[in-house]
Design a protein around this motif. Structure first.
Motif, PDB file in Angstrom:
ATOM      1  N   ARG A  66       0.824  -1.200   0.000  1.00 52.37           N
ATOM      2  CA  ARG A  66       0.000   0.000   0.000  1.00 52.37           C
ATOM      3  C   ARG A  66       0.867   1.262   0.000  1.00 52.37           C
ATOM      4  NH1 ARG A  66      -4.604   0.621  -1.636  1.00 52.37           N
ATOM      5  NH2 ARG A  66      -4.899   2.374  -0.179  1.00 52.37           N
ATOM      6  N   PRO A  67       0.402   2.340  -0.663  1.00 55.35           N
ATOM      7  CA  PRO A  67       1.169   3.591  -0.657  1.00 55.35           C
ATOM      8  C   PRO A  67       1.419   4.130   0.752  1.00 55.35           C
ATOM      9  CG  PRO A  67      -0.572   3.673  -2.325  1.00 55.35           C
ATOM     10  CD  PRO A  67      -0.791   2.418  -1.525  1.00 55.35           C
ATOM     11  N   GLU A  68       0.464   3.912   1.659  1.00 56.89           N
ATOM     12  CA  GLU A  68       0.637   4.397   3.026  1.00 56.89           C
ATOM     13  C   GLU A  68       1.822   3.703   3.713  1.00 56.89           C
ATOM     14  OE1 GLU A  68      -3.838   4.395   2.136  1.00 56.89           O
ATOM     15  OE2 GLU A  68      -2.085   3.145   1.706  1.00 56.89           O
ATOM     16  N   TYR A  69       1.963   2.416   3.472  1.00 50.21           N
ATOM     17  CA  TYR A  69       3.061   1.644   4.059  1.00 50.21           C
ATOM     18  C   TYR A  69       4.395   2.155   3.528  1.00 50.21           C
ATOM     19  CZ  TYR A  69       5.398  -2.594   5.841  1.00 50.21           C
ATOM     20  OH  TYR A  69       6.205  -3.486   6.521  1.00 50.21           O
ATOM     21  N   VAL A  70       4.463   2.305   2.210  1.00 46.27           N
ATOM     22  CA  VAL A  70       5.698   2.781   1.586  1.00 46.27           C
ATOM     23  C   VAL A  70       6.058   4.167   2.105  1.00 46.27           C
ATOM     24  CG1 VAL A  70       6.782   3.416  -0.605  1.00 46.27           C
ATOM     25  CG2 VAL A  70       5.319   1.377  -0.478  1.00 46.27           C
ATOM     26  N   ALA A  71       5.057   5.046   2.212  1.00 48.28           N
ATOM     27  CA  ALA A  71       5.303   6.399   2.691  1.00 48.28           C
ATOM     28  C   ALA A  71       5.794   6.402   4.143  1.00 48.28           C
ATOM     29  CB  ALA A  71       4.036   7.240   2.559  1.00 48.28           C
ATOM     30  N   ALA A  72       5.201   5.561   4.996  1.00 49.85           N
ATOM     31  CA  ALA A  72       5.623   5.500   6.399  1.00 49.85           C
ATOM     32  C   ALA A  72       7.064   5.014   6.509  1.00 49.85           C
ATOM     33  CB  ALA A  72       4.690   4.590   7.186  1.00 49.85           C
ATOM     34  N   ARG A  73       7.414   4.040   5.709  1.00 43.77           N
ATOM     35  CA  ARG A  73       8.791   3.530   5.735  1.00 43.77           C
ATOM     36  C   ARG A  73       9.771   4.608   5.266  1.00 43.77           C
ATOM     37  NH1 ARG A  73       8.674  -1.436   2.537  1.00 43.77           N
ATOM     38  NH2 ARG A  73       8.834  -0.026   0.755  1.00 43.77           N
ATOM     39  N   GLU A  74       9.425   5.299   4.181  1.00 50.10           N
ATOM     40  CA  GLU A  74      10.307   6.347   3.661  1.00 50.10           C
ATOM     41  C   GLU A  74      10.396   7.527   4.624  1.00 50.10           C
ATOM     42  OE1 GLU A  74       8.723   7.299  -0.155  1.00 50.10           O
ATOM     43  OE2 GLU A  74       9.566   5.513  -1.129  1.00 50.10           O
ATOM     44  N   PHE A  75       9.270   7.858   5.245  1.00 49.79           N
ATOM     45  CA  PHE A  75       9.264   8.954   6.215  1.00 49.79           C
ATOM     46  C   PHE A  75      10.186   8.645   7.387  1.00 49.79           C
ATOM     47  CE2 PHE A  75       7.587  10.476  10.278  1.00 49.79           C
ATOM     48  CZ  PHE A  75       7.674  11.848  10.083  1.00 49.79           C
ATOM     49  N   ALA A  76      10.083   7.450   7.946  1.00 46.45           N
ATOM     50  CA  ALA A  76      10.919   7.086   9.093  1.00 46.45           C
ATOM     51  C   ALA A  76      12.398   7.130   8.724  1.00 46.45           C
ATOM     52  CB  ALA A  76      10.536   5.698   9.602  1.00 46.45           C
ATOM     53  N   ALA A  77      12.739   6.649   7.538  1.00 41.07           N
ATOM     54  CA  ALA A  77      14.134   6.689   7.099  1.00 41.07           C
ATOM     55  C   ALA A  77      14.620   8.129   6.965  1.00 41.07           C
ATOM     56  CB  ALA A  77      14.282   5.948   5.767  1.00 41.07           C
ATOM     57  N   ALA A  78      13.771   8.994   6.416  1.00 41.58           N
ATOM     58  CA  ALA A  78      14.150  10.391   6.236  1.00 41.58           C
ATOM     59  C   ALA A  78      14.337  11.086   7.588  1.00 41.58           C
ATOM     60  CB  ALA A  78      13.094  11.117   5.408  1.00 41.58           C
ATOM     61  N   MET A  79      13.512  10.766   8.578  1.00 41.70           N
ATOM     62  CA  MET A  79      13.641  11.383   9.891  1.00 41.70           C
ATOM     63  C   MET A  79      14.934  10.937  10.581  1.00 41.70           C
ATOM     64  SD  MET A  79      11.242  13.534  10.184  1.00 41.70           S
ATOM     65  CE  MET A  79      11.519  13.978  11.903  1.00 41.70           C
ATOM     66  N   VAL A  80      15.321   9.683  10.402  1.00 42.58           N
ATOM     67  CA  VAL A  80      16.599   9.223  10.947  1.00 42.58           C
ATOM     68  C   VAL A  80      17.748   9.997  10.304  1.00 42.58           C
ATOM     69  CG1 VAL A  80      18.186   7.254  11.046  1.00 42.58           C
ATOM     70  CG2 VAL A  80      15.774   6.952  11.640  1.00 42.58           C
ATOM     71  N   ASP A  81      17.641  10.239   9.007  1.00 39.51           N
ATOM     72  CA  ASP A  81      18.668  11.045   8.334  1.00 39.51           C
ATOM     73  C   ASP A  81      18.772  12.445   8.924  1.00 39.51           C
ATOM     74  OD1 ASP A  81      19.277   8.956   6.635  1.00 39.51           O
ATOM     75  OD2 ASP A  81      18.066   9.703   4.961  1.00 39.51           O
ATOM     76  N   GLU A  82      17.677  12.943   9.509  1.00 38.25           N
ATOM     77  CA  GLU A  82      17.664  14.260  10.147  1.00 38.25           C
ATOM     78  C   GLU A  82      18.101  14.198  11.609  1.00 38.25           C
ATOM     79  OE1 GLU A  82      17.127  17.157   8.792  1.00 38.25           O
ATOM     80  OE2 GLU A  82      16.518  16.467   6.799  1.00 38.25           O
ATOM     81  N   GLY A  83      18.477  13.002  12.086  1.00 39.34           N
ATOM     82  CA  GLY A  83      18.970  12.861  13.449  1.00 39.34           C
ATOM     83  C   GLY A  83      17.929  12.470  14.472  1.00 39.34           C
ATOM     84  N   TRP A  84      16.724  12.093  14.027  1.00 40.37           N
ATOM     85  CA  TRP A  84      15.654  11.702  14.933  1.00 40.37           C
ATOM     86  C   TRP A  84      15.643  10.192  15.119  1.00 40.37           C
ATOM     87  CZ3 TRP A  84      10.822  14.873  15.866  1.00 40.37           C
ATOM     88  CH2 TRP A  84      11.032  16.233  15.581  1.00 40.37           C
ATOM     89  N   MET A  85      14.904   9.742  16.132  1.00 37.98           N
ATOM     90  CA  MET A  85      14.558   8.340  16.317  1.00 37.98           C
ATOM     91  C   MET A  85      13.051   8.196  16.167  1.00 37.98           C
ATOM     92  SD  MET A  85      17.058   7.313  19.523  1.00 37.98           S
ATOM     93  CE  MET A  85      16.946   5.524  19.290  1.00 37.98           C
ATOM     94  N   ALA A  86      12.586   6.962  16.026  1.00 41.56           N
ATOM     95  CA  ALA A  86      11.165   6.703  15.796  1.00 41.56           C
ATOM     96  C   ALA A  86      10.575   5.896  16.943  1.00 41.56           C
ATOM     97  CB  ALA A  86      10.959   5.956  14.479  1.00 41.56           C
ATOM     98  N   ILE A  87       9.330   6.229  17.296  1.00 38.98           N
ATOM     99  CA  ILE A  87       8.555   5.445  18.263  1.00 38.98           C
ATOM    100  C   ILE A  87       7.316   4.936  17.544  1.00 38.98           C
ATOM    101  CG2 ILE A  87       7.397   5.430  20.502  1.00 38.98           C
ATOM    102  CD1 ILE A  87       8.910   7.972  21.233  1.00 38.98           C
ATOM    103  N   THR A  88       7.076   3.649  17.600  1.00 41.80           N
ATOM    104  CA  THR A  88       5.860   3.075  17.034  1.00 41.80           C
ATOM    105  C   THR A  88       5.221   2.150  18.053  1.00 41.80           C
ATOM    106  OG1 THR A  88       6.657   0.974  16.099  1.00 41.80           O
ATOM    107  CG2 THR A  88       7.112   2.981  14.821  1.00 41.80           C
ATOM    108  N   GLY A  89       4.036   1.671  17.714  1.00 37.83           N
ATOM    109  CA  GLY A  89       3.344   0.740  18.580  1.00 37.83           C
ATOM    110  C   GLY A  89       3.857  -0.684  18.500  1.00 37.83           C
ATOM    111  N   ALA A  90       4.895  -0.911  17.683  1.00 39.89           N
ATOM    112  CA  ALA A  90       5.595  -2.201  17.602  1.00 39.89           C
ATOM    113  C   ALA A  90       4.740  -3.327  17.035  1.00 39.89           C
ATOM    114  CB  ALA A  90       6.147  -2.618  18.972  1.00 39.89           C
ATOM    115  N   GLY A  91       3.627  -2.988  16.368  1.00 39.04           N
ATOM    116  CA  GLY A  91       2.783  -4.002  15.768  1.00 39.04           C
ATOM    117  C   GLY A  91       2.975  -4.071  14.266  1.00 39.04           C
ATOM    118  N   PRO A  92       2.028  -4.691  13.564  1.00 44.01           N
ATOM    119  CA  PRO A  92       2.119  -4.807  12.111  1.00 44.01           C
ATOM    120  C   PRO A  92       1.697  -3.520  11.396  1.00 44.01           C
ATOM    121  CG  PRO A  92       0.148  -5.909  12.924  1.00 44.01           C
ATOM    122  CD  PRO A  92       0.894  -5.429  14.135  1.00 44.01           C
ATOM    123  N   GLY A  93       1.619  -3.580  10.073  1.00 50.99           N
ATOM    124  CA  GLY A  93       1.135  -2.455   9.290  1.00 50.99           C
ATOM    125  C   GLY A  93       2.064  -1.262   9.339  1.00 50.99           C
TER     126      GLY A  93
END
Length: 346
Positions: free
Chosen positions: A93-120
């Motif tokens: 799904r486009p939403e999945y791809v966008a979330a993955r790309e967003f998280a990678a881009a935020m790490v490049d900006e020096g951030w870390m990510a918090i998620t609910g640790a589940g699927p999707g």
């Protein structure tokens, strides 16, 4: 009972003495009074005949919070983004791809990510950020309790029994939020974020509502809120300034990172709201803020100040330049607009 302990006690002098002796065992702890009060509260639950279910709730919640504080403590100086969205979103799904790309881009900006640790969407965020840059705050549900593969077994994975303790950690540890399309849980998180910021129960932070190309999910949501809540006068016109509708990964990243371009953080010191900045504003820029945001003030003007005594005592970024204002403590949507404006000026 030693005078240095607070007035909030168990009501039993013998128990208060025992608790005081236990707290003395911590040594010269700077917040020993708070530790005393927590222990006194636990004793009062027993004295007042709290039911077993109530004791189990308090016990589990306290243990979850203690462990969470311990896990996050080494990373307190790193900004973190909470990523919300559906557990049912498939990898194609486009939403999945966008979330993955967003998280990678935020790490490049020096951030870390918090998620609910589940699927999707949660798995997408972990994949993008990488397990080494991710925290998982997992809720233990009968039908969905295993953490997502990329973070399973990681020391930054925390399992929660209660939604309220889990949600508290999302809010406490995050410096920004990205919401992708989702179900009831995502709606709950969106409205809770808005409620906490609108009422000043949490500090302002950037919130990106991410509609990937082809999605109208958040656009439709915005129209609903504007028409049904705003149109009926149930929210203030500026309240929707607390969120940003974004149509791609790049604009979502800019929404979060741009919020901290000049602005750093805020704190109330007495009756004044103090805004800490990455760099000083010129006198004419502060005048612009006064001209445009006088409606936020109970009295006085927005002015540059040095670090307050309370901030110096707490070692609270005392080296940064500051603005202070007598904020009315109601107009948080307008305050967010002021933060955006000072980021533009700076």
């Amino acid at each position: 009972m030693p005078a240095q302990y607070p007035r909030y006690r168990t009501g039993r002098p013998d128990l208060d003495e025992l608790i005081g002796a236990a707290v003395d065992g911590l040594g010269d702890h700077p917040d020993r009074n708070l530790v005393f009060e927590m222990m006194a509260s636990a004793a009062r639950l027993g004295l007042e005949g709290a039911h077993r279910g109530e004791l189990k709730l308090v016990n589990a919640a306290l243990k979850e919070l203690r462990y969470s504080f311990h896990v996050f403590a080494p990373y307190r100086d790193i900004r973190k983004v909470s990523i919300f969205g559906s557990a049912r979103t498939k990898p194609d799904r486009p939403e999945y791809v966008a979330a993955r790309e967003f998280a990678a881009a935020m790490v490049d900006e020096g951030w870390m990510a918090i998620t609910g640790a589940g699927p999707g969407i949660m798995t997408a965020g972990i994949e993008g950020a990488g397990a080494e840059n991710s925290f998982g705050v997992n809720i233990l549900l009968p039908f969905e309790s295993d953490a997502a593969g990329p973070i399973a077994g990681d020391p930054k994975l925390i399992n929660f029994k209660y939604f309220f303790t889990r949600k508290l950690m999302f809010m406490k540890e995050s410096h920004g939020y990205a919401l992708f399309p989702g179900g009831f849980g995502t709606m709950d998180e969106a409205f809770e974020l808005l409620t906490l910021m609108q009422t000043g129960r949490t500090y302002l932070a950037p919130v990106a509502l991410v509609d990937p190309p082809g999605s109208s999910y958040w656009d439709t949501w915005i129209h609903f809120v504007e028409r049904e809540l705003g149109g009926a006068g149930l929210i203030s016109p500026a309240d929707l300034s607390l969120v940003r509708l974004t149509g791609d990964v790049e604009s979502a990243v800019e929404t979060l990172c741009g919020f901290y371009r000049t602005y750093h953080s805020m704190r109330f010191v007495g009756r004044r709201l103090v805004l800490r900045l990455h760099h000083e504003l010129a006198a004419n820029e502060i005048k612009t803020l006064n001209d445009e945001f006088a409606d936020l003030l109970e009295a006085g003007r927005i002015e540059a100040i040095d670090a307050t005594a309370a901030e110096i005592e707490d070692d609270d970024v005392a080296d940064l330049p500051r603005l202070a204002l007598m904020f009315d403590r109601r107009s948080y949507g307008r305050l967010r607009e002021m933060v955006d404006r000072l980021n533009e000026l700076g």
